[in-house]
Scaffold this motif. Structure first.
Motif, PDB file in Angstrom:
ATOM      1  N   ARG A 157     -40.829 -61.857 -38.154  1.00 55.74           N
ATOM      2  CA  ARG A 157     -40.046 -61.023 -39.074  1.00 55.74           C
ATOM      3  C   ARG A 157     -39.619 -61.825 -40.305  1.00 55.74           C
ATOM      4  O   ARG A 157     -39.807 -61.371 -41.442  1.00 55.74           O
ATOM      5  N   SER A 179     -39.342 -57.201 -31.058  1.00 53.94           N
ATOM      6  CA  SER A 179     -38.725 -55.919 -30.718  1.00 53.94           C
ATOM      7  C   SER A 179     -39.194 -54.856 -31.702  1.00 53.94           C
ATOM      8  O   SER A 179     -39.671 -55.161 -32.807  1.00 53.94           O
ATOM      9  N   GLU A 181     -37.163 -52.943 -33.250  1.00 55.85           N
ATOM     10  CA  GLU A 181     -36.230 -53.030 -34.372  1.00 55.85           C
ATOM     11  C   GLU A 181     -36.744 -54.013 -35.424  1.00 55.85           C
ATOM     12  O   GLU A 181     -36.717 -53.722 -36.635  1.00 55.85           O
ATOM     13  N   GLU A 182     -37.223 -55.171 -34.986  1.00 58.94           N
ATOM     14  CA  GLU A 182     -37.768 -56.150 -35.924  1.00 58.94           C
ATOM     15  C   GLU A 182     -39.008 -55.601 -36.620  1.00 58.94           C
ATOM     16  O   GLU A 182     -39.200 -55.810 -37.827  1.00 58.94           O
ATOM     17  N   ARG A 184     -39.775 -52.506 -37.294  1.00 56.61           N
ATOM     18  CA  ARG A 184     -39.397 -51.528 -38.314  1.00 56.61           C
ATOM     19  C   ARG A 184     -38.898 -52.212 -39.577  1.00 56.61           C
ATOM     20  O   ARG A 184     -39.216 -51.788 -40.705  1.00 56.61           O
ATOM     21  N   ALA A 185     -38.121 -53.282 -39.415  1.00 56.51           N
ATOM     22  CA  ALA A 185     -37.619 -54.009 -40.587  1.00 56.51           C
ATOM     23  C   ALA A 185     -38.758 -54.624 -41.384  1.00 56.51           C
ATOM     24  O   ALA A 185     -38.720 -54.655 -42.627  1.00 56.51           O
ATOM     25  N   LEU A 393     -45.832 -51.573 -34.465  1.00 55.95           N
ATOM     26  CA  LEU A 393     -44.551 -51.002 -34.035  1.00 55.95           C
ATOM     27  C   LEU A 393     -44.717 -50.160 -32.774  1.00 55.95           C
ATOM     28  O   LEU A 393     -43.908 -50.255 -31.836  1.00 55.95           O
ATOM     29  N   GLN A 396     -44.824 -52.230 -29.770  1.00 58.71           N
ATOM     30  CA  GLN A 396     -43.497 -52.748 -29.430  1.00 58.71           C
ATOM     31  C   GLN A 396     -42.682 -51.695 -28.673  1.00 58.71           C
ATOM     32  O   GLN A 396     -42.012 -51.997 -27.684  1.00 58.71           O
ATOM     33  N   GLU A 400     -41.484 -52.153 -24.693  1.00 57.96           N
ATOM     34  CA  GLU A 400     -40.099 -51.995 -24.263  1.00 57.96           C
ATOM     35  C   GLU A 400     -39.996 -50.973 -23.128  1.00 57.96           C
ATOM     36  O   GLU A 400     -39.213 -51.146 -22.194  1.00 57.96           O
TER      37      GLU A 400
END
Length: 431
Positions: A157, A179, A181-182, A184-185, A393, A396, A400
């Motif tokens: 990231r 993750s 979340e990472e 998506r960022a 993504l 990921q 999860e």
């Protein structure tokens, strides 16, 4: 004894003297050979800068591929390789020798001695060699259009975002991050900077897996019913020292490192996304290598069409990387499916009332070179890559769910996606 030679010998000596004189004076004395002019079959033709040859073998033999037509070195897309670990040095940098559109233009490493040695090997100027603190200097290097992030997963990231902020396109190794979340960022950072983001799913560029994709999507083998995927390897006793065994750096154990191949390939071949996941994991008690991450994990994926994929991944079993595809009308076996080289494809089906088994033999194409050249082509054409950040993504999100199923000891259900191939772009000619 007379020193006079017979007339015949005198004539021979005169001829020899004349020849010697001709050699001394640079005058050709021997008849120049005459060759028949070459035919168009042998010379080929040039069209739009490419050399092509007509077929010269009969129908019984396979066709040979056309000669490569690489861009001149100065016109190729320049890549900065970030991280000089095993993958970069053993596979990626050597693969540039087989690229037609890309070249290494800069290096980033935290080990100065290694950085200098590798730069000398690949002709990278000192001005294009950076440590991680001076990474932003890539912004001022017009020879670099793409940053290839080949770092531990937990660093993806940060360096994707730094590359995007420097105005560089990004090719990021898989898994995309630690993750969803990472991930998506990272997608958002590249979108803001208006740069391309591609995840390095080499299997989606590997010729034998592409052949399997074409067979699966053609429908000629019937419905894809099942898949079994095994990707296992062992770790040395000192493996606990590796970054892959630190959860903060790796995000997990065997699953994100090598189990991801089965997950992504099942999605890639079918074009579907799983709606049901069941998983189980194990780590040897007291083994420091697996104090933070799993050793072995198995998972089952069920897709909307009824297609079921069963996957096993482990750091505790001897190296094996095989997949089998079960269709309604055929079976495909693929030894070495996920290896760096040595892929095979064996097809079994009923032809004319008999069990027929055959092997598909494909010309060599370096999967890393194909992957890198695809990214270069996207830059040259301002096109979206086949494996964008959204593809990474989705994996990921699914990993999860796999971990959640293993931890809770129950199946996890996921909502169906509205259409096939939601997160990737297929190769031209495959629907």
């Amino acid at each position: 004894m007379s020193d006079r030679l017979p007339p015949a010998n005198r004539r021979g000596m005169l001829k020899l003297g004349s020849a010697a004189a001709g050699l001394l004076l640079g005058t050709p004395v021997l008849a120049q050979p005459r060759y028949a002019p070459p035919s168009p079959v042998d010379t080929g033709r040039v069209a739009e800068g490419r050399v092509t040859f007509p077929d010269w073998r009969a129908e019984a033999d396979p066709r040979t591929p056309p000669p490569p037509a690489p861009l001149p070195p100065g016109e190729r897309v320049g890549f900065a390789i970030v991280g000089l670990g095993r993958l970069s040095l053993e596979q990626l940098l050597p693969a540039f020798a087989e690229c037609r559109l890309a070249r290494p233009a800069a290096l980033v490493s935290g080990t100065p001695e290694k950085l200098r040695a590798v730069a000398a090997q690949y002709g990278i100027p000192e001005s294009a060699c950076h440590d991680y603190a001076s990474f932003e200097r890539l912004r001022d290097n017009p020879a670099v259009q793409v940053v290839y992030v080949v770092l531990p997963n937990g660093m993806h990231r940060e360096f994707t975002e730094r590359a995007a902020a420097a105005g560089k396109h990004v090719l990021c190794e898989k898994p995309m991050a630690n993750s969803a979340e990472e991930a998506r960022a990272m997608i958002e950072a590249c979108a803001r900077a208006r740069v391309r983001l591609m995840v390095a799913y080499r299997i989606q560029y590997e010729p034998y897996n592409l052949a399997a994709l074409r067979l699966a999507r053609s429908g000629e083998l019937g419905r894809l019913v099942g898949m079994s995927a095994v990707n296992v390897q062992t770790v040395a006793a000192n493996g606990a020292e590796q970054w892959r065994h630190k959860k903060a750096m790796a995000g997990g154990g065997a699953l994100p490192d090598i189990g991801l191949y089965g997950l992504n390939t099942a999605r890639f071949l079918s074009g579907e996304e799983p709606v049901w996941i069941q998983a189980s994991q194990f780590s040897p008690p007291g083994d420091p290598r697996f104090a933070e991450v799993e050793e072995t994990l198995s998972f089952t994926l069920r897709f909307p069409s009824g297609f079921i994929a069963q996957c096993l991944t482990s750091y505790g079993a001897r190296d094996d990387k095989v997949q089998r595809l079960n269709f309604a009308g055929a079976t495909i076996d693929m030894p070495n499916a996920y290896k760096y080289q040595g892929q095979q494809l064996h097809l079994a089906r009923n032809l004319g009332g008999q069990d027929q088994r055959s092997s598909v033999i494909l010309p060599h194409r370096n999967q890393f070179a194909e992957e890198i050249d695809h990214m270069a082509q996207c830059v040259l054409r301002d096109a979206a890559p086949r494996t964008p950040g959204e593809e990474g993504l989705q994996d990921q999100v699914l990993m999860e769910a796999i971990y959640r199923s293993a931890a809770e000891g129950r199946a996890v259900e996921l909502p169906p996606q509205p259409r096939r191939d939601m997160f990737r772009r297929l190769p031209d000619g495959i629907g």
